[in-house]
Design an enzyme around this catalytic site. Sequence first.
Site, PDB file in Angstrom:
ATOM      1  N   VAL A  58       2.551  -9.021  21.088  1.00  0.00           N
ATOM      2  CA  VAL A  58       3.535  -9.671  20.203  1.00  0.00           C
ATOM      3  C   VAL A  58       4.467  -8.674  19.504  1.00  0.00           C
ATOM      4  O   VAL A  58       5.450  -9.076  18.896  1.00  0.00           O
ATOM      5  CB  VAL A  58       2.861 -10.616  19.164  1.00  0.00           C
ATOM      6  CG1 VAL A  58       2.118 -11.739  19.850  1.00  0.00           C
ATOM      7  CG2 VAL A  58       1.954  -9.850  18.210  1.00  0.00           C
ATOM      8  N   SER A  76      -4.079  -8.078  15.159  1.00  0.00           N
ATOM      9  CA  SER A  76      -4.018  -6.740  14.551  1.00  0.00           C
ATOM     10  C   SER A  76      -5.373  -6.058  14.690  1.00  0.00           C
ATOM     11  O   SER A  76      -6.399  -6.723  14.548  1.00  0.00           O
ATOM     12  CB  SER A  76      -3.700  -6.814  13.054  1.00  0.00           C
ATOM     13  OG  SER A  76      -3.735  -5.511  12.481  1.00  0.00           O
ATOM     14  N   ASN A 100       8.809 -10.714  15.003  1.00  0.00           N
ATOM     15  CA  ASN A 100       8.988 -11.561  16.196  1.00  0.00           C
ATOM     16  C   ASN A 100       8.438 -12.969  15.957  1.00  0.00           C
ATOM     17  O   ASN A 100       9.050 -13.964  16.362  1.00  0.00           O
ATOM     18  CB  ASN A 100       8.264 -10.944  17.396  1.00  0.00           C
ATOM     19  CG  ASN A 100       8.988  -9.705  17.907  1.00  0.00           C
ATOM     20  OD1 ASN A 100      10.184  -9.540  17.662  1.00  0.00           O
ATOM     21  ND2 ASN A 100       8.272  -8.844  18.601  1.00  0.00           N
ATOM     22  N   ALA A 115      -1.855 -13.406   8.541  1.00  0.00           N
ATOM     23  CA  ALA A 115      -3.107 -12.856   8.021  1.00  0.00           C
ATOM     24  C   ALA A 115      -2.819 -11.553   7.295  1.00  0.00           C
ATOM     25  O   ALA A 115      -2.504 -10.545   7.912  1.00  0.00           O
ATOM     26  CB  ALA A 115      -4.071 -12.605   9.181  1.00  0.00           C
ATOM     27  N   TYR A 146      -2.466   0.538   8.270  1.00  0.00           N
ATOM     28  CA  TYR A 146      -2.847  -0.878   8.196  1.00  0.00           C
ATOM     29  C   TYR A 146      -2.320  -1.487   6.893  1.00  0.00           C
ATOM     30  O   TYR A 146      -1.645  -2.517   6.899  1.00  0.00           O
ATOM     31  CB  TYR A 146      -4.371  -0.975   8.247  1.00  0.00           C
ATOM     32  CG  TYR A 146      -4.932  -2.379   8.258  1.00  0.00           C
ATOM     33  CD1 TYR A 146      -4.689  -3.250   9.321  1.00  0.00           C
ATOM     34  CD2 TYR A 146      -5.744  -2.835   7.210  1.00  0.00           C
ATOM     35  CE1 TYR A 146      -5.230  -4.526   9.344  1.00  0.00           C
ATOM     36  CE2 TYR A 146      -6.288  -4.113   7.237  1.00  0.00           C
ATOM     37  CZ  TYR A 146      -6.027  -4.950   8.299  1.00  0.00           C
ATOM     38  OH  TYR A 146      -6.563  -6.215   8.319  1.00  0.00           O
ATOM     39  N   TYR A 160      11.755 -14.305   4.773  1.00  0.00           N
ATOM     40  CA  TYR A 160      12.057 -15.451   5.655  1.00  0.00           C
ATOM     41  C   TYR A 160      11.888 -16.763   4.896  1.00  0.00           C
ATOM     42  O   TYR A 160      12.629 -17.724   5.113  1.00  0.00           O
ATOM     43  CB  TYR A 160      11.160 -15.432   6.906  1.00  0.00           C
ATOM     44  CG  TYR A 160      11.812 -14.734   8.073  1.00  0.00           C
ATOM     45  CD1 TYR A 160      11.957 -13.347   8.079  1.00  0.00           C
ATOM     46  CD2 TYR A 160      12.294 -15.444   9.165  1.00  0.00           C
ATOM     47  CE1 TYR A 160      12.566 -12.694   9.142  1.00  0.00           C
ATOM     48  CE2 TYR A 160      12.905 -14.803  10.233  1.00  0.00           C
ATOM     49  CZ  TYR A 160      13.037 -13.430  10.214  1.00  0.00           C
ATOM     50  OH  TYR A 160      13.653 -12.785  11.263  1.00  0.00           O
ATOM     51  N   ARG A 187     -17.297  -1.510  11.606  1.00  0.00           N
ATOM     52  CA  ARG A 187     -17.443  -2.087  10.283  1.00  0.00           C
ATOM     53  C   ARG A 187     -18.903  -2.145   9.885  1.00  0.00           C
ATOM     54  O   ARG A 187     -19.798  -2.133  10.734  1.00  0.00           O
ATOM     55  CB  ARG A 187     -16.746  -3.433  10.189  1.00  0.00           C
ATOM     56  CG  ARG A 187     -15.263  -3.182   9.922  1.00  0.00           C
ATOM     57  CD  ARG A 187     -14.503  -4.412   9.738  1.00  0.00           C
ATOM     58  NE  ARG A 187     -14.238  -5.031  11.007  1.00  0.00           N
ATOM     59  CZ  ARG A 187     -13.415  -6.049  11.141  1.00  0.00           C
ATOM     60  NH1 ARG A 187     -12.788  -6.532  10.101  1.00  0.00           N
ATOM     61  NH2 ARG A 187     -13.202  -6.579  12.321  1.00  0.00           N
TER      62      ARG A 187
HETATM   63  N1  UDP Z   1     -19.838   1.886   5.715  1.00  0.00           N
HETATM   64  C1  UDP Z   1     -21.043   2.549   5.726  1.00  0.00           C
HETATM   65  N2  UDP Z   1     -21.640   2.813   6.922  1.00  0.00           N
HETATM   66  C2  UDP Z   1     -21.117   2.443   8.125  1.00  0.00           C
HETATM   67  C3  UDP Z   1     -19.898   1.721   8.122  1.00  0.00           C
HETATM   68  C4  UDP Z   1     -19.279   1.462   6.902  1.00  0.00           C
HETATM   69  O1  UDP Z   1     -21.566   2.926   4.665  1.00  0.00           O
HETATM   70  O2  UDP Z   1     -21.726   2.713   9.165  1.00  0.00           O
HETATM   71  C5  UDP Z   1     -19.188   1.598   4.429  1.00  0.00           C
HETATM   72  C6  UDP Z   1     -17.711   1.989   4.365  1.00  0.00           C
HETATM   73  O3  UDP Z   1     -17.571   3.343   3.997  1.00  0.00           O
HETATM   74  C7  UDP Z   1     -17.198   1.053   3.299  1.00  0.00           C
HETATM   75  C8  UDP Z   1     -18.050  -0.204   3.482  1.00  0.00           C
HETATM   76  O4  UDP Z   1     -19.189   0.201   4.231  1.00  0.00           O
HETATM   77  O5  UDP Z   1     -17.404   1.578   2.012  1.00  0.00           O
HETATM   78  C9  UDP Z   1     -17.326  -1.315   4.231  1.00  0.00           C
HETATM   79  O6  UDP Z   1     -16.757  -0.748   5.381  1.00  0.00           O
HETATM   80  P1  UDP Z   1     -16.027  -1.573   6.517  1.00  0.00           P
HETATM   81  O7  UDP Z   1     -15.604  -0.576   7.556  1.00  0.00           O
HETATM   82  O8  UDP Z   1     -16.907  -2.666   6.934  1.00  0.00           O
HETATM   83  O9  UDP Z   1     -14.755  -2.250   5.883  1.00  0.00           O
HETATM   84  P2  UDP Z   1     -13.752  -1.909   4.691  1.00  0.00           P
HETATM   85  O10 UDP Z   1     -14.137  -2.880   3.645  1.00  0.00           O
HETATM   86  O11 UDP Z   1     -13.918  -0.488   4.230  1.00  0.00           O
HETATM   87  O12 UDP Z   1     -12.416  -2.166   5.270  1.00  0.00           O
END
Ligand code: UDP
Length: 328
Positions: A58, A76, A100, A115, A146, A160, A187
Amino acid sequence: MKKVLITGAAGFLGSHLSERFLKDGFHVFGMDNFITGSKKNIELLSSFEHFEFIKCDVSKHIDFKGDLDYILHFASPASPIDYLKIPIQTLKVGSLGTHNLLGLAKAKKAVILVASTSEVYGDPLVHPQVESYFGNVNPIGPRGVYDEAKRFQEAITMAYHRFHNLNTKIVRIFNTYGPRMRLNDGRVLPAFIGQALRGEDITIFGDGKQTRSFCYVDDLVDGIVKLLFSNYNYPINVGNPDEITINEFAQEILTLTGTNQKIVYKPLPENDPLKRRPDISLALKKLNWKPSVDRKVGLRKTYDYFCTLNREELFEKDHQSFEKFNKL
Ligand code: UDP
């Protein structure tokens, strides 16, 4: 039959949203370029009669024939390790991609929902985060690609709305979890569950005192659907305010998986927010929405999903080769 276009349909949230709209009797066009999305999600959606998949990046031109009533822009990369690997695509899909889709919404006279994210608040100095807070974002830090793409997305969406009278909606999504998250997307929830299932050490970044507030995906989808059909056009937080530290979260995962892995501490990634909790009073007031799934219940459902993955999926380290996308 109303027609809805959902970008990022092969992703975690996009696939859940697509399923919800299909079950609610909509004709759903799902778009994705599979940069982080999964073909498995599209196979699942394809079992519905009224689902059509369109492979499309997109960020480039979108050629869509026919009418549309609604557009939901969910394409994303959304995990910190993903947007570190594909920073330019992250910036492009939030900016050029949004542009777009706004153009497409204008041409089709469709309602569009984009989002956004709690990341627009950066490492917040106001707690809990309320929509009127402008945020504390480092534009040139690793998360900047991001955060700033999403901030630009909000700006162009409001432009818009104001300039073209487009019916736009902006949802600021806080940490969400549930079945179909990618086990290796980096995550915290899939990371911890994956480590528990593979018998590896649990990696906590920093001292583990940082907080997050996790929302179960069904609750989030409900909030998004309510927002789409509301008459509210300003950014609105949707998330679960039940806040815990990452240390507590690791213990919950160990209890859930019935394992007793060693916990190891690693350095905190740069600009990792220390606190995060949504103030959801606006969602309650404007949408009559609040989450209802308790973390214990949601985590159990999510864990049951991860247990259905096969060995190959469990040990798959790198989801995609991002190399080719970085050249685009
Ligand atoms: N985190 C962690 N161990 C991992 C992955 C993430 O301690 O293996 C921590 C990360 O540093 C953050 C929190 O968990 O403080 C949430 O991280 P995530 O990447 O899920 O999303 P965020 O909320 O940071 O975008």
